[in-house]
Write a protein that holds these residues in place. Structure first.
Motif, PDB file in Angstrom:
ATOM      1  N   GLY B 106       0.790  -1.233   0.000  1.00 46.57           N
ATOM      2  CA  GLY B 106       0.000   0.000   0.000  1.00 46.57           C
ATOM      3  C   GLY B 106       0.816   1.274   0.000  1.00 46.57           C
ATOM      4  N   LYS B 107       1.943   1.261   0.756  1.00 48.52           N
ATOM      5  CA  LYS B 107       2.807   2.433   0.706  1.00 48.52           C
ATOM      6  C   LYS B 107       4.245   2.066   0.993  1.00 48.52           C
ATOM      7  CE  LYS B 107       2.610   5.030   5.004  1.00 48.52           C
ATOM      8  NZ  LYS B 107       2.057   6.215   5.654  1.00 48.52           N
ATOM      9  N   VAL B 108       5.110   3.032   0.697  1.00 49.67           N
ATOM     10  CA  VAL B 108       6.530   2.841   1.024  1.00 49.67           C
ATOM     11  C   VAL B 108       6.914   3.858   2.077  1.00 49.67           C
ATOM     12  CG1 VAL B 108       7.286   1.789  -1.128  1.00 49.67           C
ATOM     13  CG2 VAL B 108       7.185   4.284  -0.956  1.00 49.67           C
ATOM     14  N   LEU B 109       7.867   3.477   2.925  1.00 49.42           N
ATOM     15  CA  LEU B 109       8.220   4.307   4.074  1.00 49.42           C
ATOM     16  C   LEU B 109       9.685   4.731   4.122  1.00 49.42           C
ATOM     17  CD1 LEU B 109       6.020   2.319   6.529  1.00 49.42           C
ATOM     18  CD2 LEU B 109       5.912   4.801   6.304  1.00 49.42           C
ATOM     19  N   PHE B 110      10.476   4.262   3.180  1.00 49.36           N
ATOM     20  CA  PHE B 110      11.866   4.762   3.110  1.00 49.36           C
ATOM     21  C   PHE B 110      12.398   4.558   1.706  1.00 49.36           C
ATOM     22  CE2 PHE B 110      12.274   0.304   4.311  1.00 49.36           C
ATOM     23  CZ  PHE B 110      13.378  -0.158   3.614  1.00 49.36           C
ATOM     24  N   GLN B 111      13.362   5.384   1.345  1.00 43.84           N
ATOM     25  CA  GLN B 111      13.951   5.249   0.020  1.00 43.84           C
ATOM     26  C   GLN B 111      14.731   3.941  -0.067  1.00 43.84           C
ATOM     27  OE1 GLN B 111      17.340   7.646  -1.320  1.00 43.84           O
ATOM     28  NE2 GLN B 111      16.061   8.297  -3.040  1.00 43.84           N
ATOM     29  N   GLY B 112      14.481   3.209  -1.110  1.00 46.75           N
ATOM     30  CA  GLY B 112      15.158   1.925  -1.263  1.00 46.75           C
ATOM     31  C   GLY B 112      14.323   0.763  -0.756  1.00 46.75           C
ATOM     32  N   GLN B 113      13.127   1.057  -0.259  1.00 48.12           N
ATOM     33  CA  GLN B 113      12.283  -0.038   0.250  1.00 48.12           C
ATOM     34  C   GLN B 113      11.917  -0.993  -0.887  1.00 48.12           C
ATOM     35  OE1 GLN B 113       8.913   1.125   2.716  1.00 48.12           O
ATOM     36  NE2 GLN B 113       7.953  -0.880   2.410  1.00 48.12           N
ATOM     37  N   GLU B 114      11.814  -2.272  -0.537  1.00 48.47           N
ATOM     38  CA  GLU B 114      11.525  -3.327  -1.488  1.00 48.47           C
ATOM     39  C   GLU B 114      10.064  -3.237  -1.944  1.00 48.47           C
ATOM     40  OE1 GLU B 114      12.699  -3.610   1.607  1.00 48.47           O
ATOM     41  OE2 GLU B 114      14.738  -4.362   1.422  1.00 48.47           O
ATOM     42  N   VAL B 115       9.857  -3.168  -3.250  1.00 52.25           N
ATOM     43  CA  VAL B 115       8.497  -3.027  -3.790  1.00 52.25           C
ATOM     44  C   VAL B 115       8.067  -4.288  -4.546  1.00 52.25           C
ATOM     45  CG1 VAL B 115       7.037  -1.695  -5.367  1.00 52.25           C
ATOM     46  CG2 VAL B 115       8.684  -0.518  -3.890  1.00 52.25           C
ATOM     47  N   ALA B 116       8.960  -4.824  -5.356  1.00 53.58           N
ATOM     48  CA  ALA B 116       8.649  -6.059  -6.092  1.00 53.58           C
ATOM     49  C   ALA B 116       9.928  -6.867  -6.260  1.00 53.58           C
ATOM     50  CB  ALA B 116       8.055  -5.722  -7.448  1.00 53.58           C
ATOM     51  N   PHE B 117       9.766  -8.179  -6.414  1.00 53.14           N
ATOM     52  CA  PHE B 117      10.927  -9.072  -6.522  1.00 53.14           C
ATOM     53  C   PHE B 117      10.856  -9.791  -7.865  1.00 53.14           C
ATOM     54  CE2 PHE B 117      13.259 -13.082  -5.304  1.00 53.14           C
ATOM     55  CZ  PHE B 117      14.459 -12.496  -4.905  1.00 53.14           C
ATOM     56  N   VAL B 118      11.842  -9.505  -8.705  1.00 53.78           N
ATOM     57  CA  VAL B 118      11.891 -10.089 -10.035  1.00 53.78           C
ATOM     58  C   VAL B 118      12.738 -11.350 -10.000  1.00 53.78           C
ATOM     59  CG1 VAL B 118      12.765  -9.747 -12.374  1.00 53.78           C
ATOM     60  CG2 VAL B 118      11.609  -7.871 -11.186  1.00 53.78           C
ATOM     61  N   VAL B 119      12.263 -12.405 -10.640  1.00 49.29           N
ATOM     62  CA  VAL B 119      13.029 -13.650 -10.697  1.00 49.29           C
ATOM     63  C   VAL B 119      13.290 -13.976 -12.163  1.00 49.29           C
ATOM     64  CG1 VAL B 119      13.101 -16.067 -10.001  1.00 49.29           C
ATOM     65  CG2 VAL B 119      11.817 -14.419  -8.632  1.00 49.29           C
ATOM     66  N   ALA B 120      14.566 -14.183 -12.501  1.00 51.48           N
ATOM     67  CA  ALA B 120      14.925 -14.418 -13.901  1.00 51.48           C
ATOM     68  C   ALA B 120      16.054 -15.430 -13.992  1.00 51.48           C
ATOM     69  CB  ALA B 120      15.322 -13.103 -14.563  1.00 51.48           C
ATOM     70  N   THR B 121      16.320 -15.839 -15.218  1.00 48.50           N
ATOM     71  CA  THR B 121      17.310 -16.896 -15.417  1.00 48.50           C
ATOM     72  C   THR B 121      18.745 -16.393 -15.247  1.00 48.50           C
ATOM     73  OG1 THR B 121      17.142 -16.377 -17.767  1.00 48.50           O
ATOM     74  CG2 THR B 121      15.914 -18.296 -16.981  1.00 48.50           C
ATOM     75  N   ASP B 122      18.906 -15.077 -15.217  1.00 46.00           N
ATOM     76  CA  ASP B 122      20.250 -14.530 -15.283  1.00 46.00           C
ATOM     77  C   ASP B 122      20.228 -13.188 -14.559  1.00 46.00           C
ATOM     78  OD1 ASP B 122      21.625 -12.330 -17.125  1.00 46.00           O
ATOM     79  OD2 ASP B 122      22.801 -14.175 -17.382  1.00 46.00           O
ATOM     80  N   ARG B 123      21.325 -12.794 -13.951  1.00 49.40           N
ATOM     81  CA  ARG B 123      21.280 -11.561 -13.162  1.00 49.40           C
ATOM     82  C   ARG B 123      21.134 -10.320 -14.041  1.00 49.40           C
ATOM     83  NH1 ARG B 123      25.644 -11.325  -9.103  1.00 49.40           N
ATOM     84  NH2 ARG B 123      26.118 -13.499  -9.447  1.00 49.40           N
ATOM     85  N   TYR B 124      21.600 -10.398 -15.290  1.00 48.81           N
ATOM     86  CA  TYR B 124      21.443  -9.247 -16.185  1.00 48.81           C
ATOM     87  C   TYR B 124      19.975  -9.096 -16.606  1.00 48.81           C
ATOM     88  CZ  TYR B 124      26.523  -8.694 -16.674  1.00 48.81           C
ATOM     89  OH  TYR B 124      27.848  -8.468 -16.429  1.00 48.81           O
ATOM     90  N   VAL B 125      19.355 -10.232 -16.889  1.00 52.31           N
ATOM     91  CA  VAL B 125      17.938 -10.190 -17.275  1.00 52.31           C
ATOM     92  C   VAL B 125      17.093  -9.687 -16.103  1.00 52.31           C
ATOM     93  CG1 VAL B 125      15.964 -11.581 -18.024  1.00 52.31           C
ATOM     94  CG2 VAL B 125      18.243 -12.050 -18.956  1.00 52.31           C
ATOM     95  N   ALA B 126      17.419 -10.141 -14.907  1.00 49.31           N
ATOM     96  CA  ALA B 126      16.679  -9.683 -13.729  1.00 49.31           C
ATOM     97  C   ALA B 126      16.799  -8.168 -13.591  1.00 49.31           C
ATOM     98  CB  ALA B 126      17.197 -10.386 -12.478  1.00 49.31           C
ATOM     99  N   ALA B 127      18.003  -7.645 -13.798  1.00 46.15           N
ATOM    100  CA  ALA B 127      18.204  -6.192 -13.692  1.00 46.15           C
ATOM    101  C   ALA B 127      17.416  -5.456 -14.775  1.00 46.15           C
ATOM    102  CB  ALA B 127      19.689  -5.864 -13.790  1.00 46.15           C
ATOM    103  N   ASP B 128      17.387  -6.017 -15.987  1.00 48.30           N
ATOM    104  CA  ASP B 128      16.586  -5.402 -17.053  1.00 48.30           C
ATOM    105  C   ASP B 128      15.103  -5.379 -16.674  1.00 48.30           C
ATOM    106  OD1 ASP B 128      18.814  -5.092 -18.646  1.00 48.30           O
ATOM    107  OD2 ASP B 128      18.451  -6.908 -19.838  1.00 48.30           O
ATOM    108  N   ALA B 129      14.643  -6.481 -16.114  1.00 49.16           N
ATOM    109  CA  ALA B 129      13.223  -6.597 -15.773  1.00 49.16           C
ATOM    110  C   ALA B 129      12.844  -5.624 -14.666  1.00 49.16           C
ATOM    111  CB  ALA B 129      12.894  -8.030 -15.370  1.00 49.16           C
TER     112      ALA B 129
END
Lengths: 163, 805
Positions: B106-129
């Protein structure tokens, strides 16, 4: 993204592999070649945990593209000694308690190895300045400096004996 | 018997037991690049997780669109709070009795707070996503100041709306977390009000971060065939992680295995349970594949485990000849968005009530108010035992301010107020029982070693030269005397999430006379594999080189509460000695049987049992080990194993005396540490080489905190020090060579008298470096200035004192 062929000689062994243009050298070493001595500590070239020797210079492999290293000769900590015949720096780090958690150690030793070729007989001040691109959070550097000075002395004594 | 003497010395030396500067067994793999850290782990089919994080410090999350991210080849899943909610994992309990969002709900309370978790086959793809996840925010007013927070109408924690009490008692305001009070308020205030001399000061111990060189990470692997969940990760307390994972996930604890591999430094950063761990576990359960999550440095500094952020207000009273009569301390503690402080449950401000320090202060009172702000949660003990650094900084600054008020030398003021040797065990006004100490001896030794009087003369000459215009450099003599409180702790008052803070060791002697010992702790660089083997070697007479130490695998190691707060030696070290003594007791029976004498007729001698009065008749521990497996001994079970779960009767109280000599360029604010002398008393010394290494490292982390390291926020809640460009980690170039010294005052209640040392240099070092800066400017009227004392702030101090003409 199109991949390109990258040829690397790592610790004396030749490799030819495909890498994306954006792929970092540290990731190629660690994930494609399973050379996990160099570590990722900051990704901004500050900490030096990823230090490797590339064509006779110390580089931070977290900010070098694998493509930039095409054709390069690379040495990592794994290439400095063998379990039965450790490099003097490895021996001296053990002897003088130059490490604690060990995470910075491969980068430290690899950088020190190059430093002692740039300056075989450094003063303490020169060691401190020459190692300032490598951060250690555990040791306060005192025993790292001691280890490197001890290694320099050993290497110089061996050179003199050989002459 | 004279003939025996050298031989006995050789046998002792061969053990490499306690007191020996044994070289570390860990170093072979680390120097060859063969450590096994979390990011080195690769499992077949492993996926990579990465977070979408909030750019805002306070905002409503209106929508999260994952479509584009999911369409990217290689992306397997994108988790949001909605996905975690059915599992009841969108929030998780914190160590401090609060709860924390795993992913923005519903809301975020600090900069850098975790909002969504992407899961991918490769760390570069995860960063792109991560870049493709579209989050719509509506920004809200930001509060980064705890005093403003307590006055504000803005409700930061809407989930707590209407709750007038929390885990630690009543809440006075919707942004207030707790008030923690210790001591006698009325008497303390009366004593101070009526005192001959009173000194007051307010000080801010700024927010900083442990920043180990290796960031946090985990690899979770759910084996759906066998129903087993394996979690590898950077855990300073792996057994507690297993229990928490079981409670949160509903997976039975025997089906969860937690493994802490080599850890690249912790310093408190790796005590907590972070959203990254939870999300990798969930992602692995969802996908049926191993999922790796490794934070980058910016994520590390912005979201996991800040330290300090204490606004401290003190009043200290004394007689006119300097005898302290009372101490009053109030803290406004900025805990950020969630109260995730890593403290024993009953201590919401940790052991801040050690703030009477090394002094015999008859009356004291402490109150701590915890407050929510739009900053990252954490509040870990960065290289200290639960808020002890804050406490020691507070009292060591108050002493200096009182010395100014009294116009007295600060070294002498300390001396006349130290707890005397004959007062131990000493009951402090704020409730602790100090186990042992000899402060006067340590202090005198330190002052003599640095020629304190000579230094003061030199300083007076320098001030005179400065006033004459002959130099622009001032000299500061920083003093500190600290008492730590470590080794948490007695189960009766110390627990983490209900788990009593005991620790453990299990020892197995092999038939051929070597051994393995497993402990509930986990090394992050402290060298446990080296030093715990030394304790055992001395206790059981088997060479340390023949003893393997293992930690960090919950399937094999006995349950323990982990490594932080300098508790490994005081608690697990004690368990090791006690397990060793159980082995020895059984070995004695076996030896007596083999030697055909009564149990009481043999005695332990280094590495063997000898018949009393006939040392030529003996059985070595190797003989005994073999016999334990090779023959039937009446009344004795086969085998030679023991386990000890040690609940310490008290904390241990290491102490030390530090002196820093610093030159300061008044025109640039540049500091030069000319000399640093550190005397530590950690009780019995197990490995002097390792102790010295710990002291060098802890002092350097203290130097960092004092001279520039901070997590700074702007008014919008943006983290201004999120990379190593801005966050100060000293290099070899900035760090001096330290002189180390020691006295030995064993702990009377610890089986081997050891007290723990890893954090002492940080605890004592921070006030020492800071006092050096203050001392340089004392002749010009400086009472207090807040850390960090970087060049700019020191220049401003000098400028404010009119020293720039």
């Amino acid at each position: 993204m199109g991949k390109q062929i990258v040829k690397l000689t790592v610790n004396g062994e030749e490799h030819e592999l495909l890498a994306e243009p954006r792929e970092l050298l540290i990731h190629v070493l660690r994930e494609k070649l399973n050379i996990t001595g160099p570590h990722v500590g900051c990704e901004t070239s500050h900490c030096g945990a990823c230090t490797v020797d590339m064509n006779g210079r110390s580089v931070k492999s977290c900010t070098v593209f694998a493509a930039q290293a095409d054709g390069a000769e690379i040495t990592t900590v794994e290439g400095l000694g063998t379990p039965d015949n450790l490099h003097v720096l490895q021996e001296m780090f053990k002897e003088h308690h130059g490490l604690q958690c060990g995470f910075c150690t491969p980068g430290m030793i690899t950088r020190a190895h190059r430093l002692l070729q740039e300056n075989p007989n450094p003063t303490e001040e020169e060691v401190r300045f020459g190692m300032a691109g490598n951060i250690c959070r555990c040791t306060g550097y005192q025993n790292i400096v001691k280890s490197i000075l001890a290694a320099a002395a050993e290497l110089n004594a061996a050179r003199e004996a050989a002459q | 018997m004279n003939d025996m003497t050298p031989e006995r010395e050789d046998r002792v030396a061969n053990l490499k037991g306690m007191g020996c500067a044994r070289k570390r067994v860990e170093d072979a793999r680390f120097t060859q690049g063969k450590g096994n850290y979390i990011d080195d782990l690769k499992l077949p089919g492993m996926l990579h997780g990465d977070f979408v994080r909030s750019p805002y410090a306070h905002a409503r999350v209106l929508s999260i669109d994952t479509e584009a991210a999911l369409a990217l080849p290689g992306v397997i899943a994108v988790l949001t709070a909605k996905d975690l909610e059915p599992l009841n994992l969108h929030w998780m309990p914190t160590l401090a009795g609060d709860k924390q969002m795993v992913l923005a709900d519903g809301k975020v309370l600090f900069q850098g707070q975790e909002v969504a978790f992407v899961v991918a086959t490769d760390r570069y793809v995860a960063a792109d996503a991560v870049e493709l996840v579209e989050v719509e925010y509506e920004d809200l007013p930001v509060i980064v100041d705890p005093f403003e927070s307590l006055k504000s109408d803005i409700v930061l924690r809407e989930d707590l709306a209407g709750q007038t009490s929390g885990a630690h008692g009543p809440r006075k305001h919707h942004n207030h977390i707790f008030t923690w009070e210790v001591g006698d308020k009325d008497t303390t205030e009366a004593v101070i009000d009526d005192a001959e001399v009173v000194a007051e000061e307010s000080m801010y111990y700024h927010r900083t971060h442990p920043c180990p060189l290796e960031p946090c990470g985990a690899v979770a692997s759910m084996d759906k065939v066998n129903g087993k969940l394996t979690i590898h990760g950077t855990f300073q307390a792996p057994h507690v992680v297993r229990t928490v994972a079981s409670l949160l996930s509903g997976i039975e604890e025997h089906n969860i295995r937690v493994i802490s591999p080599d850890i690249g430094g912790g310093f408190g950063n790796k005590v907590g349970v972070y959203p990254g761990y939870v999300c990798s576990i969930v992602a692995s359960i969802v996908t049926g594949k191993p999922v790796k999550w490794i934070e980058d440095r910016m994520e590390n500094l912005m979201s996991t485990a800040f330290a300090r952020d204490y606004w401290m207000k003190g009043r200290i009273s004394a007689t006119k000849d300097g005898k302290i009569t009372g101490l009053h301390c109030h803290v406004t503690a900025d805990h950020g968005a969630f109260d995730a402080c890593a403290d024993p449950t009953k201590f919401p401000a940790g052991f801040m009530n050690i703030c009477t320090g090394s002094y015999d202060i008859p009356t004291a009172y402490l109150a701590v108010d915890g407050v929510y702000t739009n900053k990252a949660p954490g509040g870990v003990s960065y290289r200290c035992s639960f808020r002890v650094t804050e406490a020691v900084y507070f009292i060591e600054r108050m002493i200096e301010v009182l010395a100014i008020e009294l116009n007295m030398d600060a070294a002498e003021l300390r001396r006349i107020n130290f707890i005397r040797k004959d007062q131990f065990p000493y009951q402090s006004a704020l409730g602790w029982e100090y186990d042992s100490g000899d402060y006067h001896t340590a202090w005198d030794k330190a002052l003599k070693a640095v020629d304190y009087e000579g230094l003061r003369r030199e300083q007076a000459d320098r001030v005179a030269a400065f006033r004459r215009g002959e130099t622009r450099t001032l000299m500061g003599i920083g003093l500190s005397f600290f008492t730590e409180i470590v080794g948490a702790g007695p189960v009766k008052n110390c627990d983490i999430l209900g788990m009593g803070m005991f620790d453990s060791c299990e020892v197995r002697i092999h038939p051929t006379g070597s051994a393995i010992a497993r402990l509930g702790t986990i090394s992050q660089g402290q060298g446990h594999a080296t030093t715990f083997a030394q304790i055992l070697a001395t206790e059981i007479g088997i060479p340390a080189d023949s003893i393997t130490i293992e930690e960090g695998d919950t399937d094999t190691a006995p349950y323990g509460l982990g490594t932080y707060g300098s508790r490994s030696t005081p608690v697990a070290g004690a368990a090791t000695a006690m397990a060793g003594r159980k082995i020895r007791a059984k070995a004695q029976m076996i030896a007596a049987y083999l030697l055909e004498v009564h149990d009481d007729d043999v005695e332990f001698d280094v590495d063997r049992f000898v018949v009393k009065g006939a040392p030529e008749r003996f059985k070595t521990m190797a003989d005994i080990a073999y016999a334990a497996y090779n023959q039937a001994i009446p009344g004795v079970e086969p085998g030679l194993e023991a386990v000890s779960y040690y609940d310490p009767p008290n904390m241990t109280y290491p102490f030390g005396a530090y002196v820093c000599i610093m030159d300061i360029d008044v025109d640039t604010g540049v500091t030069d540490i000319r000399r640093f002398y550190a005397l530590d008393d950690c009780g019995t010394r197990i490995n002097p080489m390792v102790i010295e290494g710990q002291i060098h490292g802890g002092l350097t982390e203290a130097l960092a905190v004092v001279l520039g390291q901070e997590i700074a926020y702007d008014d919008m809640g943006n983290v201004k020090t999120g990379t190593l460009m801005d966050f100060f980690l000293p290099t070899a170039w900035e760090v001096p060579t330290y002189e180390t010294d020691h006295t030995v005052t064993p702990s009377p209640h610890h089986p081997i008298g050891a007290k723990g040392v890893g954090e002492s240099p940080h605890v004592g070092g921070v006030p020492c470096f800071s006092n050096a800066v203050h001392d340089a400017f004392r002749p010009f009227g400086l009472r207090h200035s807040n850390m960090p004392h970087d060049h700019w702030r020191i220049w401003k101090t000098a400028n404010g004192l009119g020293l720039h003409g």
